[in-house]
Scaffold this motif. Sequence first.
Motif, mmCIF file in Angstrom:
data_model
loop_
_atom_site.group_PDB
_atom_site.id
_atom_site.type_symbol
_atom_site.label_atom_id
_atom_site.label_comp_id
_atom_site.label_asym_id
_atom_site.label_seq_id
_atom_site.Cartn_x
_atom_site.Cartn_y
_atom_site.Cartn_z
ATOM 1 N N ASP A 17 -9.793 4.139 1.649
ATOM 2 C CA ASP A 17 -9.268 3.091 0.769
ATOM 3 C C ASP A 17 -8.119 2.433 1.501
ATOM 4 O O ASP A 17 -7.226 3.125 2.009
ATOM 5 N N TRP A 18 -8.105 1.100 1.568
ATOM 6 C CA TRP A 18 -7.083 0.410 2.339
ATOM 7 C C TRP A 18 -6.533 -0.799 1.584
ATOM 8 O O TRP A 18 -7.182 -1.332 0.682
ATOM 9 N N SER A 19 -5.328 -1.181 1.971
ATOM 10 C CA SER A 19 -4.743 -2.422 1.459
ATOM 11 C C SER A 19 -3.824 -2.991 2.526
ATOM 12 O O SER A 19 -3.223 -2.255 3.311
ATOM 13 N N VAL A 20 -3.753 -4.306 2.545
ATOM 14 C CA VAL A 20 -2.880 -5.031 3.459
ATOM 15 C C VAL A 20 -2.189 -6.100 2.629
ATOM 16 O O VAL A 20 -2.841 -6.873 1.934
ATOM 17 N N ALA A 21 -0.849 -6.117 2.683
ATOM 18 C CA ALA A 21 -0.072 -7.088 1.914
ATOM 19 C C ALA A 21 0.865 -7.818 2.865
ATOM 20 O O ALA A 21 1.638 -7.191 3.580
ATOM 21 N N GLY A 22 0.768 -9.139 2.873
ATOM 22 C CA GLY A 22 1.624 -9.951 3.729
ATOM 23 C C GLY A 22 2.706 -10.628 2.916
ATOM 24 O O GLY A 22 2.499 -11.004 1.762
ATOM 25 N N ARG A 23 3.880 -10.765 3.527
ATOM 26 C CA ARG A 23 5.000 -11.423 2.850
ATOM 27 C C ARG A 23 5.927 -12.015 3.901
ATOM 28 O O ARG A 23 5.867 -11.649 5.066
ATOM 29 N N ALA A 24 6.761 -12.934 3.463
ATOM 30 C CA ALA A 24 7.807 -13.491 4.322
ATOM 31 C C ALA A 24 9.149 -13.121 3.711
ATOM 32 O O ALA A 24 9.304 -13.078 2.487
ATOM 33 N N ASP A 25 10.164 -12.849 4.569
ATOM 34 C CA ASP A 25 11.492 -12.546 4.041
ATOM 35 C C ASP A 25 12.325 -13.818 3.975
ATOM 36 O O ASP A 25 11.863 -14.910 4.327
ATOM 37 N N SER A 26 13.565 -13.706 3.507
ATOM 38 C CA SER A 26 14.416 -14.891 3.318
ATOM 39 C C SER A 26 14.783 -15.563 4.636
ATOM 40 O O SER A 26 15.146 -16.727 4.651
ATOM 41 N N ALA A 27 14.655 -14.842 5.757
ATOM 42 C CA ALA A 27 14.938 -15.426 7.072
ATOM 43 C C ALA A 27 13.699 -16.081 7.679
ATOM 44 O O ALA A 27 13.756 -16.579 8.797
ATOM 45 N N GLY A 28 12.589 -16.063 6.958
ATOM 46 C CA GLY A 28 11.369 -16.692 7.445
ATOM 47 C C GLY A 28 10.514 -15.809 8.343
ATOM 48 O O GLY A 28 9.534 -16.274 8.912
ATOM 49 N N ARG A 29 10.862 -14.538 8.445
ATOM 50 C CA ARG A 29 10.046 -13.616 9.241
ATOM 51 C C ARG A 29 8.864 -13.144 8.403
ATOM 52 O O ARG A 29 9.002 -12.920 7.200
ATOM 53 N N ASN A 30 7.719 -12.972 9.041
ATOM 54 C CA ASN A 30 6.501 -12.544 8.359
ATOM 55 C C ASN A 30 6.262 -11.059 8.588
ATOM 56 O O ASN A 30 6.398 -10.567 9.708
ATOM 57 N N PHE A 31 5.877 -10.372 7.521
ATOM 58 C CA PHE A 31 5.612 -8.940 7.579
ATOM 59 C C PHE A 31 4.276 -8.632 6.923
ATOM 60 O O PHE A 31 3.852 -9.330 5.995
ATOM 61 N N VAL A 32 3.644 -7.573 7.400
ATOM 62 C CA VAL A 32 2.400 -7.091 6.805
ATOM 63 C C VAL A 32 2.537 -5.588 6.586
ATOM 64 O O VAL A 32 2.858 -4.847 7.509
ATOM 65 N N LEU A 33 2.334 -5.159 5.346
ATOM 66 C CA LEU A 33 2.342 -3.742 4.997
ATOM 67 C C LEU A 33 0.903 -3.247 4.996
ATOM 68 O O LEU A 33 0.061 -3.780 4.277
ATOM 69 N N VAL A 34 0.635 -2.236 5.824
ATOM 70 C CA VAL A 34 -0.705 -1.670 5.968
ATOM 71 C C VAL A 34 -0.699 -0.281 5.339
ATOM 72 O O VAL A 34 0.144 0.549 5.688
ATOM 73 N N GLN A 35 -1.639 -0.040 4.420
ATOM 74 C CA GLN A 35 -1.748 1.270 3.792
ATOM 75 C C GLN A 35 -3.209 1.690 3.778
ATOM 76 O O GLN A 35 -4.097 0.849 3.600
ATOM 77 N N ALA A 36 -3.443 2.990 3.977
ATOM 78 C CA ALA A 36 -4.809 3.522 3.925
ATOM 79 C C ALA A 36 -4.753 5.004 3.594
ATOM 80 O O ALA A 36 -3.835 5.709 4.008
#
Length: 168
Positions: free
Chosen positions: A43-62
């Motif tokens: 079972d997996w999930s990937v969630a992308g977001r940007a922070d207030s400084a405009g940097r992009n992040f992806v949280l990977v879970q499985a």
Amino acid sequence: MAKHYIDTQSLGRGPQRLAGQARVADLSRLVSDLPAQGDLVVDWSVAGRADSAGRNFVLVQAQGSVVLQCQRCMKPFEWPLDISNEVEVVATEAELELDDDDVEGPDRIFCEGRLDALGLVEDELILSVPYVPRHEVCPGNQPDAAPEDEPPAKRESPFAVLGSLKKP
């Protein structure tokens, strides 16, 4: 296998989330040198977001398990998988090199547009598999239990012979 993508260029406009279930046997890079996986799934999930400084992040879970071969007894066994890692997505290769001394910061990956979410999950799963897999105690190699009324046998120190070499 269906492709799942996160558009890293639009994360500033709002978070994105993908989730699903994948057969372990279909993750060809993960299982290329492993025993047969049967019907195991992850079972997996990937969630992308940007922070207030405009940097992009992806949280990977499985979560799931994979069949490995014990390097002690050479028998297959299931290894539990439970990963959660956030990575920073950078748009240029030069940004990968920035702040190499920052060991506390997130890992960085390079992506200019669409990010293959399941490919990223597979990368994280590969990193979570031990280099030398082995049972805690191999089946059939468990030490015989001493009877409860017998005290454990006292072993002589391997250095005891050195005591006899001492000059008086």
